[in-house]
Structures are given as structure tokens and as C-alpha cells.
Write a protein that holds these residues in place. Structure first.
Motif, PDB file in Angstrom:
ATOM      1  N   ILE A  65       2.923  -2.289   8.759  1.00 31.85           N
ATOM      2  CA  ILE A  65       1.820  -3.157   9.188  1.00 31.85           C
ATOM      3  C   ILE A  65       1.897  -3.431  10.681  1.00 31.85           C
ATOM      4  O   ILE A  65       0.886  -3.393  11.393  1.00 31.85           O
ATOM      5  CB  ILE A  65       1.842  -4.473   8.389  1.00 31.85           C
ATOM      6  CG1 ILE A  65       1.475  -4.211   6.924  1.00 31.85           C
ATOM      7  CG2 ILE A  65       0.877  -5.500   8.990  1.00 31.85           C
ATOM      8  CD1 ILE A  65       1.644  -5.420   6.021  1.00 31.85           C
TER       9      ILE A  65
ATOM     10  N   SER B 126      -5.046  -4.251   4.803  1.00 31.64           N
ATOM     11  CA  SER B 126      -3.756  -4.946   4.683  1.00 31.64           C
ATOM     12  C   SER B 126      -3.861  -6.430   5.025  1.00 31.64           C
ATOM     13  O   SER B 126      -3.020  -7.228   4.590  1.00 31.64           O
ATOM     14  CB  SER B 126      -2.702  -4.285   5.579  1.00 31.64           C
ATOM     15  OG  SER B 126      -2.925  -4.589   6.950  1.00 31.64           O
TER      16      SER B 126
ATOM     17  N   TYR C 121       2.367   0.243  -1.239  1.00 32.52           N
ATOM     18  CA  TYR C 121       1.462  -0.668  -0.522  1.00 32.52           C
ATOM     19  C   TYR C 121       0.351   0.105   0.186  1.00 32.52           C
ATOM     20  O   TYR C 121      -0.803  -0.342   0.198  1.00 32.52           O
ATOM     21  CB  TYR C 121       2.250  -1.507   0.477  1.00 32.52           C
ATOM     22  CG  TYR C 121       1.424  -2.592   1.136  1.00 32.52           C
ATOM     23  CD1 TYR C 121       1.163  -3.783   0.464  1.00 32.52           C
ATOM     24  CD2 TYR C 121       0.927  -2.430   2.426  1.00 32.52           C
ATOM     25  CE1 TYR C 121       0.408  -4.784   1.062  1.00 32.52           C
ATOM     26  CE2 TYR C 121       0.173  -3.430   3.033  1.00 32.52           C
ATOM     27  CZ  TYR C 121      -0.086  -4.603   2.347  1.00 32.52           C
ATOM     28  OH  TYR C 121      -0.838  -5.588   2.934  1.00 32.52           O
TER      29      TYR C 121
ATOM     30  N   CYS D 180      -3.741  -0.397  -0.384  1.00 35.39           N
ATOM     31  CA  CYS D 180      -4.747  -0.557   0.671  1.00 35.39           C
ATOM     32  C   CYS D 180      -5.856   0.483   0.524  1.00 35.39           C
ATOM     33  O   CYS D 180      -7.043   0.176   0.703  1.00 35.39           O
ATOM     34  CB  CYS D 180      -4.089  -0.448   2.041  1.00 35.39           C
ATOM     35  SG  CYS D 180      -2.968  -1.814   2.447  1.00 35.39           S
TER      36      CYS D 180
END
Length: 379
Positions: free
Chosen positions: A198, A298, A310, A314
Motif C-alpha cells: 500500500i 485499498s 489482499y 482489491c
């Protein structure tokens, strides 16, 4: 008159404290994006401050994120492993000071479309030998088929005390020589890999938004980046401005509930027993368009510590999906017989990526597949 002056001073002091308090709250509520824009505006307007910020990347940084102590009240928390507890305490934390930054890596945001393939390599501070080999082999910055390949290692911090300082200093020295490291002041652990992703995507949106394609992978993969460029050039009607996310596709699986597994995810972290389709995190290719879609998604998806899952979450929220590429082997390459050399370069010459290589094997394999005398065939 003296009493009036005294009251005036007290009133002014109180107002000053109130203003400072409000300013602090205002800054705390601001997003990284806003501070980043302020950062860029200051740099443009004052050359001296621009240089100061380049030398002191902590000038615009976030305060240390505090633990969410209320998380300890959830059912079963006390029985969880320490690593899971620490993750849950800090799950809400998304903003960390940058220790090493490269705002001009892509030539500036406006020129970032010149970068055809950006190699984004997850690396912990102590993995110096891996970074050195990659710089000399598949991650070498160069032109291939006229297309620019650029390299970035993304890292947090490890250890503590003098050892942490030494490792941070190591990255500083590497940065001065190679200009290829982004580092944030968070703990570089397995459960923070999603956070690392991220933070990078946030950096990309700010500094390299128009890069065409990305390889996102670990520092122990063997990547045939020449083949990657050729594959990406062969895509019809996609110059990086459309969706692409491809690698070793994994689907119809869910969280591992066994506490002895590296990938243990208890119900306190995720209640659902299923994961969306995703690509193995050892390495995958994606377009610049898709990278920014993932970053935007995110912002409203709670962090899951398994980073590749993850990414799939997304994508699913955006109504997009990953695809399979037979040339990406994050589970390793299957060699048909134990009687043949598992590191025969002919097995690796045509693939895109294979996970888990020792540094010495990586160095040798890169040179062997580029040997002009290499002959591969049915014999």
C-alpha cells in the motif's frame, strides 16, 4: 490597567494553545496525498528547500501510529500468537515516515510514461547480497527492445538498537550508489507485507503514475525481464492504460486456520472462509492502470496481512480479476526427472519468473540463458 493586560495575555495564550491544538488535529486528519502535494509544491517553489527535503525525507512525515488497545476486547484475542496480536493492534496504521525517498525516480510524475517496466522488488534491509545480484542480472536498469526498465527495492526496518541503525545505514549507502531504494519506518515483517504494498502504491500515485507496466515480486525470484518486455509489447491494444494482472493464478481457496502455518489467519482477522482469485505474491505482472485501481480500492478495504490475497480483494472490489500466465511459476519449476540438472538453463530460457533462487544460482542462471552458445532442443 495591569489586570486588563494580564487578562489579555492569558486570553492570547489560551487562543494560541487552542489554535495549536486545532492545527494538530487538522494535520492528523489530513491524508498522505494532501501532505504529498504540499511537499511537491514546496519543492517546486524553493530550490533550497527542495534540496533540504531531498536530504531529509522525514520533513513531511506522519507521527507514530498508536496501538488500538480496544482490539484486545474481541473474543479469543488472548489466545492468539503474538504476531497476530501485534498486527491487530496496528491494523489501522497506514501512514509511516519515509526514511529513503526517490521522488524523481521516474523522471518526475509528468515523464513517468517513459518507464515501460518498473521492477518493484520487496526486500528487507538485511538482504544486501540479493539486491547486489539482482542489480547485476535481471533487475539491471537498461533498455530492452527500446523499452526502459527501471528498478526499485521497497523496504521497512528490521531489528532494533545498534543493529537497526547499521542496517538503515547500509540502505543509505546503497541509495547513494544506486538510487533504487524506498524505505519507510515500519517493521519489515511477514504480516506487514500488505502495508508495504500500500505504501508503495501511494508513492507510485504521487511520483510515477504513468509507468506502463510493473513487475511486483520478491528478491529471491528469478525473473526473465527480457521475456517480460517482449510479452508486454505483444499485448494488443494495451499500452499500460488498460487492465492487466497476471501470474500464477490461485483460486477456490480460503484462510488457513491452523496456527502452526506461516499463513495462519484466524477468524479474528477474517471471518470469511473464502478468498477471491489472486496471483501468487512471489511475482506478478500488472499494468500501471491496474496498480492505481488497486491503490484506490485499498483505501476502503481493511488490511489483510496476506499481501497477494489482499491484491485479489482489491481487484474483486473493482470488478476486475487476475489471469493465469503459464510462464510465471511462483510455486517453482517442475523438472520432469531427478536424473537431469534442475538448473539446466534450457528450462528457464523461455519462462517469465520462477520463485526461490539462491543468489549464486541467480547470478549463474542469468549469464547461462544469455550465453550465445547455449543450444536447447529435444535432444
Amino acid at each position: 490597567m495591569r489586570n486588563i493586560r494580564a487578562r489579555t495575555v492569558l486570553l492570547a495564550g489560551g487562543l494560541s494553545l487552542l489554535v495549536l491544538h486545532l492545527c494538530k488535529d487538522f494535520i492528523d486528519l489530513k491524508t498522505t496525498k494532501t501532505i504529498s502535494h504540499l511537499h511537491l509544491n514546496v519543492k517546486r517553489n524553493n530550490p533550497q528547500i527542495r534540496q533540504h527535503i531531498k536530504n531529509n525525507s522525514h520533513v513531511f512525515s506522519w507521527q507514530r501510529c498508536q496501538q488500538n488497545m480496544s482490539i484486545a476486547n474481541i473474543s479469543g484475542f488472548s489466545s492468539l500468537p503474538g504476531s497476530i496480536k501485534d498486527f491487530l493492534y496496528h491494523r489501522h496504521c497506514r501512514h509511516f515516515p519515509m526514511l529513503l525517498d526517490l521522488p524523481d525516480k521516474c523522471g518526475g510524475a509528468g515523464k513517468s510514461a517513459d518507464v515501460f517496466l518498473l521492477l518493484v522488488i520487496k526486500s528487507s534491509p538485511g538482504n544486501y547480497d540479493r539486491r547486489e545480484v539482482l542489480r547485476k542480472t535481471w533487475a539491471k536498469e537498461r533498455l530492452h527492445n527500446g523499452m526502459l526498465i527501471q528498478r526499485l527495492f521497497i523496504s521497512g526496518t528490521t531489528s532494533s538498537g545498534f543493529e537497526k541503525k547499521r542496517l538503515n545505514k547500509l540502505l543509505e549507502v546503497e541509495q547513494r550508489e544506486y538510487n533504487d531504494i524506498l524505505q519507510w519506518d515500519f517493521s519489515d515483517t511477514f504480516y506487514n507485507l500488505t502495508l508495504k504494498q500500500i505504501l508503495f502504491l501511494e508513492w507510485m500515485e504521487r511520483n510515477c503514475p504513468n509507468a506502463r507496466f510493473l513487475l511486483n515480486g520478491d528478491d529471491d525470484v528469478f525473473a526473465n525481464t527480457d521475456n517480460m518486455v517482449e510479452y508486454l509489447q505483444s499485448l494488443k491494444d494495451n499500452d499500460g492504460s488498460k487492465h492487466l494482472f497476471t501470474g500464477h493464478l490461485i483460486q477456490n481457496v480460503g484462510p488457513i486456520r491452523s496456527s502452526g502455518s506461516k499463513y495462519f489467519i484466524p477468524v479474528q482477522v477474517q471471518e470469511s472462509d473464502s478468498y477471491p482469485p489472486y496471483c501468487g505474491g512471489g511475482g506478478f505482472l500488472l499494468s500501471g492502470y491496474t496498480a492505481l485501481v488497486i491503490y484506490n480500492m485499498s483505501q476502503s478495504i481493511t488490511i489483510l496481512p496476506i499481501d497477494d490475497v489482499y491484491m485479489g480483494m482489491c481487484l474483486a472490489k473493482a470488478g476486475l480479476g487476475p489471469t493465469s500466465h503459464m510462464g510465471v511459476r511462483t510455486a517453482g519449476l517442475h523438472i520432469p526427472s531427478s536424473s537431469v540438472d534442475g538448473y539446466n538453463p534450457c528450462y528457464y530460457k523461455e519462462v517469465l519468473l520462477v520463485h526461490r533462487f539462491l543468489s549464486a544460482h541467480m547470478f549463474l542462471m542469468w549469464h547461462r540463458i544469455h550465453d550465445p552458445n547455449l543450444k536447447c532442443g529435444s535432444s
